[in-house]
Every structure is written in C-alpha cells, then in structure tokens.
Design an enzyme around this catalytic site. Sequence first.
Site, PDB file in Angstrom:
ATOM      1  N   GLU A 374       0.367 -19.631  26.308  1.00  0.00           N
ATOM      2  CA  GLU A 374      -0.839 -19.578  25.476  1.00  0.00           C
ATOM      3  C   GLU A 374      -2.051 -19.026  26.235  1.00  0.00           C
ATOM      4  O   GLU A 374      -3.054 -19.719  26.429  1.00  0.00           O
ATOM      5  CB  GLU A 374      -1.133 -20.958  24.893  1.00  0.00           C
ATOM      6  CG  GLU A 374      -0.002 -21.468  24.014  1.00  0.00           C
ATOM      7  CD  GLU A 374      -0.236 -22.865  23.464  1.00  0.00           C
ATOM      8  OE1 GLU A 374      -1.343 -23.416  23.673  1.00  0.00           O
ATOM      9  OE2 GLU A 374       0.694 -23.415  22.834  1.00  0.00           O
ATOM     10  N   ASN A 422       4.273 -16.711  26.538  1.00  0.00           N
ATOM     11  CA  ASN A 422       4.524 -17.480  25.322  1.00  0.00           C
ATOM     12  C   ASN A 422       3.208 -17.721  24.580  1.00  0.00           C
ATOM     13  O   ASN A 422       2.227 -18.152  25.180  1.00  0.00           O
ATOM     14  CB  ASN A 422       5.163 -18.822  25.715  1.00  0.00           C
ATOM     15  CG  ASN A 422       5.776 -19.553  24.544  1.00  0.00           C
ATOM     16  OD1 ASN A 422       6.453 -18.958  23.709  1.00  0.00           O
ATOM     17  ND2 ASN A 422       5.556 -20.858  24.471  1.00  0.00           N
ATOM     18  N   HIS A 458       5.101 -21.946  15.112  1.00  0.00           N
ATOM     19  CA  HIS A 458       4.770 -23.254  14.549  1.00  0.00           C
ATOM     20  C   HIS A 458       4.183 -23.083  13.149  1.00  0.00           C
ATOM     21  O   HIS A 458       3.325 -22.230  12.924  1.00  0.00           O
ATOM     22  CB  HIS A 458       3.735 -23.968  15.411  1.00  0.00           C
ATOM     23  CG  HIS A 458       4.219 -24.346  16.773  1.00  0.00           C
ATOM     24  ND1 HIS A 458       5.194 -25.285  16.989  1.00  0.00           N
ATOM     25  CD2 HIS A 458       3.841 -23.904  18.008  1.00  0.00           C
ATOM     26  CE1 HIS A 458       5.402 -25.413  18.289  1.00  0.00           C
ATOM     27  NE2 HIS A 458       4.599 -24.588  18.930  1.00  0.00           N
ATOM     28  N   GLU A 489       9.462 -21.811  19.785  1.00  0.00           N
ATOM     29  CA  GLU A 489       9.065 -23.204  19.544  1.00  0.00           C
ATOM     30  C   GLU A 489       8.967 -23.535  18.061  1.00  0.00           C
ATOM     31  O   GLU A 489       8.123 -24.325  17.650  1.00  0.00           O
ATOM     32  CB  GLU A 489       7.697 -23.499  20.191  1.00  0.00           C
ATOM     33  CG  GLU A 489       7.612 -23.261  21.666  1.00  0.00           C
ATOM     34  CD  GLU A 489       6.276 -23.694  22.258  1.00  0.00           C
ATOM     35  OE1 GLU A 489       5.522 -24.432  21.585  1.00  0.00           O
ATOM     36  OE2 GLU A 489       5.986 -23.312  23.401  1.00  0.00           O
ATOM     37  N   ASP A 491       8.791 -25.044  14.581  1.00  0.00           N
ATOM     38  CA  ASP A 491       8.909 -26.227  13.745  1.00  0.00           C
ATOM     39  C   ASP A 491       8.151 -25.932  12.465  1.00  0.00           C
ATOM     40  O   ASP A 491       7.272 -25.069  12.429  1.00  0.00           O
ATOM     41  CB  ASP A 491       8.424 -27.501  14.436  1.00  0.00           C
ATOM     42  CG  ASP A 491       7.062 -27.362  15.094  1.00  0.00           C
ATOM     43  OD1 ASP A 491       6.277 -26.466  14.708  1.00  0.00           O
ATOM     44  OD2 ASP A 491       6.752 -28.161  15.991  1.00  0.00           O
TER      45      ASP A 491
END
Length: 570
Positions: A374, A422, A458, A489, A491
């Site tokens: 990030e 990332n 996300h 990642e 979700d």
Amino acid sequence: MPNVFRARLALFVSGLCLLAGGAACDPSGDRDTRPTASGTAPASGRVDLLAGDWSHLPGGTVGSGGVRIHGLGRQIVEQDGTGGQPHPPVNLRGPQLTVHGDFQVSATLHRPAGQIASLYLYGEVPIVYDEWLQNRRGLRVTVSDRDLKLTVWDGRSAAPVADRTAPITSPATITVTFERHGGVLMLSTGDTRVSVPDPGVFDAGSVTFGVDAVPGAPDWTLAALDADGVAVRDTPLAGQSSQSPDSLRVLADTTGRRLPIGAAMAAEPLISDDGYRTLAATQFSMLTTENALKPQFVHPGPDTYDFTEGDLLADFAAANDMRVHAHTLVFGEANPRWMQQVALADRERVMTEHIRTVAGHYRGRVAEWDVVNEPLSPDDDGPDGRPGLREHLWQEAMGESYIDKAFIAARAADPEAKLYLNEFGAEADGPRWDALYDLVVRLQERGVPIDGVGFQSHIHEAGDHVDPAVLRSHIADLAELGLSARISEIDVYGESPSVQAGQFAGVLGACLSEPTCTSFSIWGITDRYGSTAEHDSYPLETGDELPWDQQLRPKPAVAALRDTLRAARR
C-alpha cells in the site's frame, strides 16, 4: 478427618514434595503417579511436559537446565501506530493437554531478583484479528520478588474476571502448583495459596502454554513443568493426506492454467482449530502469511526477531505441498513502536537491515514477497487529483526512493523469490489506478527489480463491486510492461449470498482469463477468524466477507468458485 481438611493437607504435602524434588514422596523413587489431592486419577500419570517441543517458543532457548525465557516485549499497535496491546508468546508447537475434570500442573521456576516470571495456561489460544488480539479463556501465573498472582480471563472481556495476589518471599528457585479442583482454580507454593471460582476456563478440554518475561531484565528459566490428570497430544501440522476432487485446489490444478488458489492464514487457528486446519490444507495450494511477518510481529525489538509463527506457517505449507506468499516487508502500518521512533537519518539502515534479515531467513522457503504494501495515499490528495505516496516513516525519510531501496534489498536477500508491490482500490478505472500505473512505470525506468503487482480486491461496502472486464484490462496493461499480476487479498462484503458469490467468481474468472495473473488469494478462509471482525468486541462480532461462515460451512461463494474453475477446464 473431614474431607475438606484432608484435601487441603494433601495439597500442602504435595507442595512440600515438589519443593523437595518430587521423588521424596514416593518410596519407589519414581515420580508420584497416584491420584491427585482432588481424587481424580490422572489420564497418563504424572507427565513431564518439558520433554515436549519447546524449541519453537518465542523468546525461549532450550538447554540442560530447562527453558530459558527471554522477554521479547511483543506488542500489537493500532493501525494508526498508537497503543501497544500485550502479545505474550504462546508455545503453539509445544505440548498441548487434553483435560477432563480436575487436573494439576506444577512448574519450577528459576527467577533472578527483579524479574517477573509469567506462565500462561490457555483454555483457548488467543487469536489475532488484523492487528488486534482477542483474549479468550485462560489464566496467568505470575511470580515476582514479593507476590504470587493468579489472573483469570473468561473470554467475555479484555479485562480479567479475577486477579488474586498473595504475598510471598520468593527464593531464586520456586515451585508453584496450579490445580483445577471441584469448580475452583487454586494456585499454591508451600503454605501460600490463592483461589478463585472457575468460570469455565478449560471447558473446551484443552490447555496450551505460554510464557513471558520483562524485557531488559535477566532471563528466567522454566526448570520443570509437569502435570497430573491430563493426556498430551501432538501438535498437528499436516492436513488431509487425500484431496476431494471438488476442492478448490484440485479443481484449479486441473485447469490448463494450474492457477494457485490461496488464502491468508494465521498460526493460532492452524494449531488450535481442527476444522480450520482441514480447510486450509484441503482447499488451498498457496498460503499468505496474514500477520506473522508484518514488522511488528517479526521484529518486536531493535535487536530482536521472532520467526516462530512465520516458521510454523512455512512448515505447514511445506507439509501440505503449498506455495508461500510472504506478506509484508515494508508497510506504513503494523510497525513496532521502537521502529516508528527511529531517527530520520537511521531509517534507511533500519529498513534495509530488516529486509535483509527477514527475507534472508526465508530464502528458498517462500515463492513470493509483498515487498512494499500500500504505497499510495488512501485519499486522492495529490496536486493532480490523484493519490500521492502514503505518508509514513519510510516515505518521510527517503521519499519515493524508499520503494526502490526496498526492492533492491529484497532481491539481494532472496534472488529467486518473485517480488510484488501490493495495493488496494486499483481494480477500477480512475485516479488510483492511474497513479499506481505511473508509479510502476517510474520504478521500471529506474531499474527497480519489481516482478508484479497485487490487486487486493477488497469489497467492503454494499453496492461496491469489481468489474471483471476493467480488472482484466489492468492486468493486460501490466503485462505490456512485462509485469505479472495477482489477486492478493480478495474478500467481499456479504450484501447478499448471491452478490457475494458473483463477485468472487467474477474476479477469479478475470484472473483465469489473463495468462499473466499468477494466483488468486482470499484474505482469509472463514468468518470465524476474518480480519473484518469488529475491533475489541466481546463477544466477537465477526464480519461476513469470506467464503466459509462462522461454523465453517461453505457459502454459495464456494460453489461459485468451484463452478468457475470447472468452466476453465473446458
């Protein structure tokens, strides 16, 4: 003689026997294997627990005199870098006890003056939920120069339900005895005793041990640890020896792509939860280290590294034929307090030494690294309406060059690992994607050894979504630069089961359709341990973003992922 007095006398004599070395109470010369003072016959006689594995205990060193305990000072900070929640070491790979009814544990401690020795007996292993530790059922035995203390948690609050202290004059070597007996938890040494009503600490039928010490004070030694009324079980690392043909990993492996299917995993539930461990081993071919290798977990002190939980994850992956994606070397969050306070002039040295040590430790054991996590500001606050760099300790000291230096150091530490940047929110068109793309171009122009970009994907709000077509175009744009991509990642907010299933399947389909998308990884497995659980919540308020629910039952998302993989085989 009244039964109560007889039990108390037996417990007192037991304490004297232990202080004398134990064998003096048994005319045969063997350790006493008779029923305890509670009248409960031991499951396996008196068990020497130091005969188990203590070599993987954080801060522990096994020697001829027992296990030397060095204080690591592990703490978990808030996402904004404040706070400092204690994170005592747990011997996850050591002896775990099965208990039913009454039982007894005795420990002999060699404790230098000024040191505080803490021994934990956990009925449920504490769980880390995205940089927050949930205290579950357990107790702590604490011995200091003048006090013997018993602290008990019932899992319903961060605060203990009982905290009892008795004054003692503590010698350098002292034996303390803990017993669960008739609905009471008792702690004693010699003729000193504290007791509290049992709130059901060990009702789950297990005990796992932890220890702690004061950092900077002389080490203390756990010289003996044994138990009555228990059975000892092995620490499980391997999962299922056979795979279902409908598992995600088997279906993915039979596609033309043989795409690795992964999930973020945590050490604590892998050891303590059989169902979680089975899902991890049977459904996934790649493991992402969820928290264990973030700086504050792996590097708690300037000269202190703790690889125990990361090693457990790497060993679990090896035992189950899984690749490891390691997360993360450099991040603006999840940094220990000492690292946040490093002088500007020293930060490059601290960062590169951290990378060299951590990546070097796992050289040859991990396939990929999130080198920088990030790097962009969470807000579109740049002068051109795009996000600039996230402001944090590394950016403050080195500007954008901290990213270059991090990748160069990681490549030197592990030349074979693939190195990723990332980031979140880059799946959609707009200023965030534009800023990320331009950053990657600048890195390549400067010769930075970057191999790919992770799309976190996300989806945390109702109505939010990822457009698979746009995501595919971004993966293709990176491919033109010679870079790989991965879904790192994902979700998905549980707006509805069908919407959630469609989003998981759509993003997986996008990855499968682009040959340079190297893996698809979910940020967790089950809502029971999901990172979106409400912070500091008792009872735990879980999220609903993951494919398996709190009871480990598959949601429609699992079927949708399976169908997507089956379609890719045709």
